[in-house]
Write a protein that holds these residues in place. Structure first.
Motif, PDB file in Angstrom:
ATOM      1  N   THR A 163       5.188  19.279  49.716  1.00 41.01           N
ATOM      2  CA  THR A 163       5.576  19.072  51.110  1.00 41.01           C
ATOM      3  C   THR A 163       5.264  20.288  51.966  1.00 41.01           C
ATOM      4  N   ARG A 164       5.388  21.483  51.389  1.00 38.44           N
ATOM      5  CA  ARG A 164       5.068  22.696  52.152  1.00 38.44           C
ATOM      6  C   ARG A 164       3.590  22.763  52.523  1.00 38.44           C
ATOM      7  N   ARG A 165       2.764  22.008  51.837  1.00 40.09           N
ATOM      8  CA  ARG A 165       1.318  22.005  52.084  1.00 40.09           C
ATOM      9  C   ARG A 165       0.820  20.623  52.502  1.00 40.09           C
ATOM     10  N   GLN A 166       1.734  19.752  52.885  1.00 42.16           N
ATOM     11  CA  GLN A 166       1.383  18.344  53.076  1.00 42.16           C
ATOM     12  C   GLN A 166       0.378  18.106  54.199  1.00 42.16           C
ATOM     13  N   GLY A 167       0.337  18.986  55.172  1.00 47.80           N
ATOM     14  CA  GLY A 167      -0.623  18.795  56.257  1.00 47.80           C
ATOM     15  C   GLY A 167      -2.062  18.784  55.762  1.00 47.80           C
ATOM     16  N   TRP A 168      -2.358  19.623  54.770  1.00 50.47           N
ATOM     17  CA  TRP A 168      -3.724  19.700  54.238  1.00 50.47           C
ATOM     18  C   TRP A 168      -4.049  18.469  53.391  1.00 50.47           C
ATOM     19  N   ALA A 169      -3.032  17.749  52.949  1.00 45.48           N
ATOM     20  CA  ALA A 169      -3.264  16.538  52.154  1.00 45.48           C
ATOM     21  C   ALA A 169      -3.366  15.292  53.023  1.00 45.48           C
ATOM     22  N   PHE A 170      -3.203  15.476  54.329  1.00 39.97           N
ATOM     23  CA  PHE A 170      -3.150  14.329  55.234  1.00 39.97           C
ATOM     24  C   PHE A 170      -4.402  13.462  55.154  1.00 39.97           C
ATOM     25  N   PHE A 171      -5.579  14.065  55.319  1.00 40.54           N
ATOM     26  CA  PHE A 171      -6.809  13.274  55.324  1.00 40.54           C
ATOM     27  C   PHE A 171      -7.135  12.680  53.952  1.00 40.54           C
ATOM     28  N   PRO A 172      -6.991  13.449  52.854  1.00 42.04           N
ATOM     29  CA  PRO A 172      -7.195  12.802  51.555  1.00 42.04           C
ATOM     30  C   PRO A 172      -6.267  11.616  51.324  1.00 42.04           C
ATOM     31  N   LEU A 173      -5.016  11.731  51.766  1.00 44.10           N
ATOM     32  CA  LEU A 173      -4.071  10.631  51.581  1.00 44.10           C
ATOM     33  C   LEU A 173      -4.445   9.411  52.418  1.00 44.10           C
ATOM     34  N   LEU A 174      -5.105   9.650  53.558  1.00 46.29           N
ATOM     35  CA  LEU A 174      -5.526   8.515  54.390  1.00 46.29           C
ATOM     36  C   LEU A 174      -6.479   7.587  53.638  1.00 46.29           C
ATOM     37  N   THR A 175      -7.220   8.126  52.673  1.00 50.15           N
ATOM     38  CA  THR A 175      -8.143   7.269  51.920  1.00 50.15           C
ATOM     39  C   THR A 175      -7.394   6.252  51.066  1.00 50.15           C
ATOM     40  N   LEU A 176      -6.106   6.480  50.841  1.00 48.08           N
ATOM     41  CA  LEU A 176      -5.284   5.543  50.071  1.00 48.08           C
ATOM     42  C   LEU A 176      -4.495   4.601  50.973  1.00 48.08           C
ATOM     43  N   GLU A 177      -4.595   4.787  52.287  1.00 45.32           N
ATOM     44  CA  GLU A 177      -3.790   3.987  53.212  1.00 45.32           C
ATOM     45  C   GLU A 177      -4.167   2.510  53.177  1.00 45.32           C
ATOM     46  N   GLY A 178      -5.462   2.204  53.027  1.00 47.97           N
ATOM     47  CA  GLY A 178      -5.874   0.799  52.960  1.00 47.97           C
ATOM     48  C   GLY A 178      -5.232   0.090  51.793  1.00 47.97           C
ATOM     49  N   LEU A 179      -5.300   0.719  50.621  1.00 43.96           N
ATOM     50  CA  LEU A 179      -4.670   0.143  49.427  1.00 43.96           C
ATOM     51  C   LEU A 179      -3.167   0.021  49.630  1.00 43.96           C
ATOM     52  N   SER A 180      -2.547   1.042  50.217  1.00 38.82           N
ATOM     53  CA  SER A 180      -1.106   1.018  50.449  1.00 38.82           C
ATOM     54  C   SER A 180      -0.699  -0.146  51.341  1.00 38.82           C
ATOM     55  N   LEU A 181      -1.474  -0.421  52.378  1.00 41.50           N
ATOM     56  CA  LEU A 181      -1.159  -1.529  53.286  1.00 41.50           C
ATOM     57  C   LEU A 181      -1.259  -2.877  52.575  1.00 41.50           C
ATOM     58  N   HIS A 182      -2.288  -3.038  51.737  1.00 42.14           N
ATOM     59  CA  HIS A 182      -2.415  -4.287  50.969  1.00 42.14           C
ATOM     60  C   HIS A 182      -1.220  -4.468  50.032  1.00 42.14           C
ATOM     61  N   VAL A 183      -0.865  -3.401  49.322  1.00 40.31           N
ATOM     62  CA  VAL A 183       0.236  -3.480  48.362  1.00 40.31           C
ATOM     63  C   VAL A 183       1.552  -3.785  49.068  1.00 40.31           C
ATOM     64  N   ALA A 184       1.818  -3.097  50.175  1.00 38.14           N
ATOM     65  CA  ALA A 184       3.063  -3.329  50.910  1.00 38.14           C
ATOM     66  C   ALA A 184       3.147  -4.759  51.419  1.00 38.14           C
ATOM     67  N   SER A 185       2.030  -5.301  51.879  1.00 39.74           N
ATOM     68  CA  SER A 185       2.011  -6.680  52.361  1.00 39.74           C
ATOM     69  C   SER A 185       2.386  -7.656  51.248  1.00 39.74           C
ATOM     70  N   VAL A 186       1.737  -7.503  50.092  1.00 32.50           N
ATOM     71  CA  VAL A 186       1.989  -8.418  48.979  1.00 32.50           C
ATOM     72  C   VAL A 186       3.403  -8.251  48.444  1.00 32.50           C
ATOM     73  N   GLN A 187       3.844  -7.030  48.274  1.00 36.02           N
ATOM     74  CA  GLN A 187       5.191  -6.780  47.750  1.00 36.02           C
ATOM     75  C   GLN A 187       6.254  -7.389  48.653  1.00 36.02           C
ATOM     76  N   THR A 188       6.098  -7.217  49.949  1.00 40.19           N
ATOM     77  CA  THR A 188       7.086  -7.742  50.886  1.00 40.19           C
ATOM     78  C   THR A 188       7.110  -9.262  50.870  1.00 40.19           C
ATOM     79  N   LEU A 189       5.946  -9.873  50.895  1.00 37.47           N
ATOM     80  CA  LEU A 189       5.883 -11.340  50.898  1.00 37.47           C
ATOM     81  C   LEU A 189       6.413 -11.918  49.589  1.00 37.47           C
ATOM     82  N   TRP A 190       6.093 -11.270  48.494  1.00 33.06           N
ATOM     83  CA  TRP A 190       6.509 -11.783  47.180  1.00 33.06           C
ATOM     84  C   TRP A 190       8.009 -11.601  46.961  1.00 33.06           C
ATOM     85  N   GLY A 191       8.548 -10.493  47.465  1.00 33.50           N
ATOM     86  CA  GLY A 191       9.943 -10.189  47.177  1.00 33.50           C
ATOM     87  C   GLY A 191      10.943 -10.727  48.176  1.00 33.50           C
TER      88      GLY A 191
END
Length: 358
Positions: A163-191
């Motif tokens: 967390t103390r260095r999280q700003g530098w991880a911002f852009f690399p983490l954005l590459t996982l945002e697409g997958l995260s949105l798909h997963v959140a959509s399915v999890q919410t609808l299923w549950g």
């Protein structure tokens, strides 16, 4: 007059000072900036359908080759643009009929972007009601990144180090945002069995994601398929996350107990991004975040026309109107996240907070 939107932002008449919001609303209505732009949206929808069909045709035509990474990248761009179109539909910017907007948003979001309309709508409406307000805005809720000092302060061990260095991880983490949105959509609808049309939305998402995977599995080798899927998901995350993050991250946070009138609540917590037609296209109109938050159901192409009136109105009433360049905004986001990670108690001072504290 309060803005009309399918996402139901809190009624400003209950909290706003009419002398601030009402005159601006009247001017915007008189200028005709709330009128539907059917030709614009039908043209955009037709162009995106053609681009989507072109991507599928290119995948079939190319066959088993590493050139498949090209249509994969284009698919990410087209999917992001469908996502922006779904956003406009959910805000009822496109059609006069509420049901046309809702059902079109459900189809566009699920079948062409692979996201759940009902999941996104519930989350996004809370954001519009209380942007950057702690405990109310889900976009600043605790997750991998800590968006508030309180969230950062409670972390220990590796989580605290990261967390103390999280700003530098911002852009690399954005590459996982697409997958995260798909997963959140399915999890919410299923549950969540209480959601209406959840199986229909799941079917739309299955067709979009499963169809893409099946097409690659039939036409290309496993290595190329994995690379194409990775390319599409990473770029989709960068496109969507890179459009959302600059709009509010690094702007003042509002404690849960603070009450701010409607116009200040929407303007002071939002940031516009300067640019031309390319910026408008790549950010789906979200670069006019202030105007969008003040008038959520305003059609996207009208936002830029409203900007000068909103800016002048804010200047007249002494309300800070924030606008930066795209790269400057990303720098602000990175510095803000690092400041939060270092548990600075007030990395984003807002002079309005004490004034409106209840």
């Amino acid at each position: 007059m309060a803005p009309t939107t399918g996402l139901r932002p809190r009624d400003p008449s209950r909290t706003a000072k009419p002398s601030l919001y009402t005159p601006l609303s009247r001017d915007i209505l008189a200028l005709g900036l709330m009128r539907r732009r059917h030709a614009y949206y039908w043209t955009r929808f037709a162009a995106l359908l053609g681009a989507f069909a072109g991507v599928i045709a290119a995948v079939v035509w190319l066959g088993d080759t590493w050139w498949q990474l090209v249509p994969a990248a284009v698919l990410a761009l087209v999917s992001a643009q469908f996502g922006f179109l779904g956003h406009d539909l959910a805000h009822r910017q496109v059609f006069a009929s509420a049901s046309w907007n809702v059902w079109s948003a459900r189809v566009v979001s699920g079948l062409f972007t692979g996201l759940s309309y009902s999941w996104w709508m519930g989350k996004h409406s809370k954001h519009h009601n209380a942007p950057n307000q702690e405990g109310k805005d889900p976009d600043i809720g605790s997750g991998v990144l800590a968006f508030t000092p309180d969230a950062a302060a409670g972390r220990t061990g590796f989580a605290a180090w990261f967390t103390r260095r999280q700003g530098w991880a911002f852009f690399p983490l954005l590459t996982l945002e697409g997958l995260s949105l798909h997963v959140a959509s399915v999890q919410t609808l299923w549950g969540d069995r209480s959601r209406t049309h959840r199986f229909l939305e799941l079917a739309f998402i299955a067709v979009r994601l499963g169809g893409w995977l099946a097409l690659l599995a039939v036409l290309v080798s496993p290595g190329i398929a994995v690379a194409a899927v990775g390319m599409q998901l990473a770029l989709l995350g960068l496109l969507l996350g890179g459009s959302f993050a600059p709009n509010h991250k690094g702007m003042p946070l509002v404690p849960a107990t603070v009450k701010v009138d409607f116009l200040r609540r929407q303007v002071l917590m939002s940031r516009n991004i300067r640019g031309g037609p390319m910026t408008d296209f790549m950010m789906g109109g979200l670069n006019y975040q202030i105007e969008h938050h003040l008038f959520p159901s305003m059609p996207r192409p009208n936002l830029r026309h409203a900007q000068s009136y909103v800016r002048a109105h804010c200047r007249e009433h002494g309300v800070a109107y924030t606008e930066t360049g795209i790269w400057q905004s990303y720098g602000i986001v990175v510095r803000y996240l690092n400041a939060v990670g270092l548990t600075e108690r007030d990395p984003f001072r807002c002079p309005v907070v004490q004034r409106y504290h209840s």
